[in-house]
Design a protein around this motif. Structure first.
Motif, PDB file in Angstrom:
ATOM      1  N   UNK A  57       0.834  -1.212   0.000  1.00 23.16           N
ATOM      2  CA  UNK A  57       0.000   0.000   0.000  1.00 23.16           C
ATOM      3  C   UNK A  57       0.862   1.254   0.000  1.00 23.16           C
ATOM      4  N   UNK A  58       2.059   1.169   0.574  1.00 27.86           N
ATOM      5  CA  UNK A  58       2.946   2.325   0.583  1.00 27.86           C
ATOM      6  C   UNK A  58       3.504   2.601  -0.809  1.00 27.86           C
ATOM      7  N   UNK A  59       3.695   1.548  -1.600  1.00 30.85           N
ATOM      8  CA  UNK A  59       4.124   1.721  -2.985  1.00 30.85           C
ATOM      9  C   UNK A  59       3.000   2.373  -3.788  1.00 30.85           C
ATOM     10  N   UNK A  60       1.795   1.820  -3.669  1.00 32.89           N
ATOM     11  CA  UNK A  60       0.656   2.344  -4.420  1.00 32.89           C
ATOM     12  C   UNK A  60       0.388   3.806  -4.069  1.00 32.89           C
ATOM     13  N   UNK A  61       0.402   4.132  -2.787  1.00 29.10           N
ATOM     14  CA  UNK A  61       0.114   5.506  -2.368  1.00 29.10           C
ATOM     15  C   UNK A  61       1.189   6.466  -2.841  1.00 29.10           C
ATOM     16  N   UNK A  62       2.452   6.058  -2.776  1.00 29.01           N
ATOM     17  CA  UNK A  62       3.523   6.933  -3.226  1.00 29.01           C
ATOM     18  C   UNK A  62       3.380   7.257  -4.713  1.00 29.01           C
ATOM     19  N   UNK A  63       3.023   6.251  -5.521  1.00 29.47           N
ATOM     20  CA  UNK A  63       2.828   6.485  -6.945  1.00 29.47           C
ATOM     21  C   UNK A  63       1.628   7.393  -7.199  1.00 29.47           C
ATOM     22  N   UNK A  64       0.629   7.316  -6.326  1.00 32.91           N
ATOM     23  CA  UNK A  64      -0.570   8.136  -6.512  1.00 32.91           C
ATOM     24  C   UNK A  64      -0.277   9.626  -6.356  1.00 32.91           C
ATOM     25  N   UNK A  65       0.840   9.967  -5.726  1.00 34.50           N
ATOM     26  CA  UNK A  65       1.181  11.379  -5.549  1.00 34.50           C
ATOM     27  C   UNK A  65       1.487  12.060  -6.875  1.00 34.50           C
ATOM     28  N   UNK A  66       2.155  11.342  -7.784  1.00 29.93           N
ATOM     29  CA  UNK A  66       2.724  11.982  -8.968  1.00 29.93           C
ATOM     30  C   UNK A  66       2.244  11.389 -10.291  1.00 29.93           C
ATOM     31  N   UNK A  67       1.248  10.493 -10.245  1.00 28.36           N
ATOM     32  CA  UNK A  67       0.747   9.872 -11.461  1.00 28.36           C
ATOM     33  C   UNK A  67      -0.760  10.055 -11.556  1.00 28.36           C
ATOM     34  N   UNK A  68      -1.225  10.216 -12.772  1.00 31.83           N
ATOM     35  CA  UNK A  68      -2.668  10.296 -12.982  1.00 31.83           C
ATOM     36  C   UNK A  68      -3.238   8.884 -12.950  1.00 31.83           C
ATOM     37  N   UNK A  69      -4.050   8.593 -11.949  1.00 28.42           N
ATOM     38  CA  UNK A  69      -4.674   7.283 -11.822  1.00 28.42           C
ATOM     39  C   UNK A  69      -6.169   7.483 -11.630  1.00 28.42           C
ATOM     40  N   UNK A  70      -6.914   6.401 -11.791  1.00 28.07           N
ATOM     41  CA  UNK A  70      -8.370   6.503 -11.720  1.00 28.07           C
ATOM     42  C   UNK A  70      -8.933   6.027 -10.386  1.00 28.07           C
ATOM     43  N   UNK A  71      -8.141   5.297  -9.609  1.00 28.69           N
ATOM     44  CA  UNK A  71      -8.574   4.892  -8.269  1.00 28.69           C
ATOM     45  C   UNK A  71      -7.379   4.342  -7.509  1.00 28.69           C
ATOM     46  N   UNK A  72      -7.445   4.473  -6.187  1.00 28.36           N
ATOM     47  CA  UNK A  72      -6.418   3.957  -5.282  1.00 28.36           C
ATOM     48  C   UNK A  72      -7.093   3.042  -4.275  1.00 28.36           C
ATOM     49  N   UNK A  73      -6.560   1.818  -4.151  1.00 27.88           N
ATOM     50  CA  UNK A  73      -7.084   0.843  -3.190  1.00 27.88           C
ATOM     51  C   UNK A  73      -6.010   0.606  -2.137  1.00 27.88           C
ATOM     52  N   UNK A  74      -6.307   0.919  -0.883  1.00 25.13           N
ATOM     53  CA  UNK A  74      -5.393   0.675   0.229  1.00 25.13           C
ATOM     54  C   UNK A  74      -5.983  -0.443   1.076  1.00 25.13           C
ATOM     55  N   UNK A  75      -5.300  -1.567   1.110  1.00 24.01           N
ATOM     56  CA  UNK A  75      -5.838  -2.835   1.610  1.00 24.01           C
ATOM     57  C   UNK A  75      -4.922  -3.346   2.721  1.00 24.01           C
ATOM     58  N   UNK A  76      -5.470  -3.439   3.950  1.00 24.33           N
ATOM     59  CA  UNK A  76      -4.646  -3.860   5.080  1.00 24.33           C
ATOM     60  C   UNK A  76      -3.510  -2.892   5.320  1.00 24.33           C
ATOM     61  N   UNK A  77      -3.817  -1.604   5.280  1.00 20.12           N
ATOM     62  CA  UNK A  77      -2.783  -0.573   5.224  1.00 20.12           C
ATOM     63  C   UNK A  77      -2.646   0.189   6.535  1.00 20.12           C
ATOM     64  N   UNK A  78      -1.408   0.575   6.821  1.00 19.56           N
ATOM     65  CA  UNK A  78      -1.138   1.494   7.917  1.00 19.56           C
ATOM     66  C   UNK A  78      -1.121   2.921   7.398  1.00 19.56           C
ATOM     67  N   UNK A  79      -1.162   3.876   8.309  1.00 17.25           N
ATOM     68  CA  UNK A  79      -1.034   5.284   7.945  1.00 17.25           C
ATOM     69  C   UNK A  79       0.424   5.625   7.669  1.00 17.25           C
ATOM     70  N   UNK A  80       1.276   5.337   8.635  1.00 21.95           N
ATOM     71  CA  UNK A  80       2.715   5.560   8.525  1.00 21.95           C
ATOM     72  C   UNK A  80       3.404   4.750   9.610  1.00 21.95           C
ATOM     73  N   UNK A  81       4.716   4.707   9.571  1.00 21.25           N
ATOM     74  CA  UNK A  81       5.469   3.855  10.491  1.00 21.25           C
ATOM     75  C   UNK A  81       5.276   4.283  11.941  1.00 21.25           C
ATOM     76  N   UNK A  82       5.259   5.588  12.195  1.00 23.42           N
ATOM     77  CA  UNK A  82       5.132   6.063  13.575  1.00 23.42           C
ATOM     78  C   UNK A  82       3.774   5.699  14.176  1.00 23.42           C
ATOM     79  N   UNK A  83       2.702   5.884  13.410  1.00 25.34           N
ATOM     80  CA  UNK A  83       1.373   5.516  13.905  1.00 25.34           C
ATOM     81  C   UNK A  83       1.280   4.016  14.162  1.00 25.34           C
ATOM     82  N   UNK A  84       1.876   3.246  13.257  1.00 26.86           N
ATOM     83  CA  UNK A  84       1.830   1.793  13.414  1.00 26.86           C
ATOM     84  C   UNK A  84       2.501   1.375  14.708  1.00 26.86           C
TER      85      UNK A  84
END
Length: 287
Positions: free
Chosen positions: A164-191
Motif C-alpha cells: 500500500x505504501x508503494x501504491x500511495x507513493x505512486x498516486x502522488x505523482x501519477x494520474x490514476x483513476x482509483x487507489x485501493x489501500x488494503x490492510x494498510x497502515x497510515x505511517x510507520x510512527x502511527x503503526x
C-alpha cells in the motif's frame, strides 16, 4: 508488516525485523524489515498453467522488465479481452506471485479488469536487493511500461499491506483513476504507537531510516491524492490494526471514498469475503 512489537512484549525472539540496541531503544532497518530471498526462483510452467486454468477467459503473459540498474524483475500481465482498465497489484511483505498469488489473483480477476503484478526486487522471481527507494522506483518504471505497452483507458493501483505504501507513493505523482489501500497502515510512527502497549511507551524509543518516515499514506491521502479511494480493513487484524485504516479514511480529502471493514478475518483473507468483493466491484464499476 510483521507483528514484531507483540514478539517484544511477550519476550519471544525478535527475529530479523528489529534489532534491540539498548534496554529502551530499537532500530528498524530496511535490510532486515523488507523480506528478501537469497536468489531469484523462476516461475514454473506448472504455476503459469494454474493461472491460465483459474482464469480461462484471460490471456496470461509472463513479463520480464529490466530496472534502471539492470536488475531483472518478473511478473505477469493478465489480459481480460473485454476490459480497457488495468488493476496494478502491489503485494505484501514477503508475498510472492508463486506460490502466494494464485488465490488472490484469481479473486481479483472476477473484477473483470486486466491485472499487472510483478514480484518486487529481491523476492520470488525478481533479482536485486530491496530498499524503500528502489522498489518505489521499480514500480514507477513498471507503471510507465504499462502505459507505453498497453495504453489502458483507466488505471487502478491496489496496494496490500507493505504494497500500500508503494501504491500511495505512486498516486502522488501519477494520474490514476482509483487507489485501493488494503490492510494498510497510515505511517510507520502511527503503526508503532498502535502496536506498543501503553505501559511500554514511556520506556521505548524507535530509530528508523528517514525513507521509512517519508512513505506516509496518511499524508498522501490528506495532501496529494484526491481521486477515488477504497480502503479495505479487517476487524480482527492484529498485524495492522484497523484503527489505522479508519484514520486513513478520515484523513482523505477525496469526494469519492469508501471504507470496507471486513468482519471475522485478520490480515489475510479480506478478499475472500463475498460482500467485500461485491462492494469492490461496485466501486470500480462506478468510476
Amino acid at each position: 508488516m510483521q507483528n514484531w512489537l507483540k514478539q517484544i512484549t511477550t519476550g519471544a525472539m525478535i527475529g530479523t525485523t528489529v534489532l534491540v540496541t539498548s534496554a529502551c531503544t530499537m532500530r528498524l532497518s530496511e535490510s532486515t524489515f523488507i523480506a528478501s530471498d537469497e536468489v531469484p526462483v523462476a516461475f514454473t510452467a506448472e504455476f503459469t498453467q494454474q493461472l491460465q486454468q483459474a482464469m480461462p477467459n484471460h490471456l496470461i503473459t509472463p513479463l520480464s522488465l529490466e530496472a534502471s540498474d539492470h536488475v531483472k524483475l518478473n511478473g505477469f500481465y493478465i489480459d481480460n479481452p473485454n476490459s480497457l482498465t488495468t488493476l496494478v497489484f502491489y503485494q505484501g511483505n514477503g508475498m510472492k506471485i508463486e506460490p502466494h498469488g494464485l488465490s488472490v489473483l484469481t479473486t481479483l480477476s472476477t473484477l473483470n479488469t486486466d491485472i499487472l503484478v510483478m514480484d518486487r526486487r529481491g523476492l520470488g522471481a525478481s533479482e536485486g536487493q530491496p530498499s524503500i527507494n528502489n522498489i518505489i522506483a521499480d514500480a514507477q518504471q513498471q507503471l510507465d511500461y504499462l502505459h507505453q505497452q498497453y495504453q489502458p483507458e483507466k488505471v487502478i493501483l491496489h496496494g496490500y499491506s507493505l504494497g500500500s505504501f508503494i501504491a500511495a507513493d505512486l498516486a502522488k505523482n501519477n494520474k490514476i483513476d482509483a487507489l485501493i489501500l488494503h490492510g494498510s497502515a497510515t505511517n510507520a510512527d502511527d503503526w508503532v504507537d498502535e502496536k506498543t502497549p501503553w505501559y511500554m511507551a514511556p520506556f521505548m524509543t524507535l530509530e528508523m531510516p528517514e525513507d521509512f518516515r517519508k512513505t506516509d499514506n496518511k499524508q498522501v491521502v490528506a495532501q496529494y491524492y484526491q481521486g477515488p479511494l477504497l480502503v479495505i480493513a479487517a476487524e480482527e487484524d492484529e498485524e495492522v490494526p484497523p484503527e489505522l485504516s479508519e484514520k486513513l479514511f478520515v484523513a482523505s480529502q477525496s469526494a469519492n471514498k469508501q471504507l470496507i471493514m471486513v468482519p471475522n478475518v485478520g490480515h489475510q483473507g479480506m478478499l475472500d469475503d463475498a460482500n467485500t468483493m461485491s462492494q469492490y466491484q461496485t466501486f470500480i464499476t462506478e468510476l
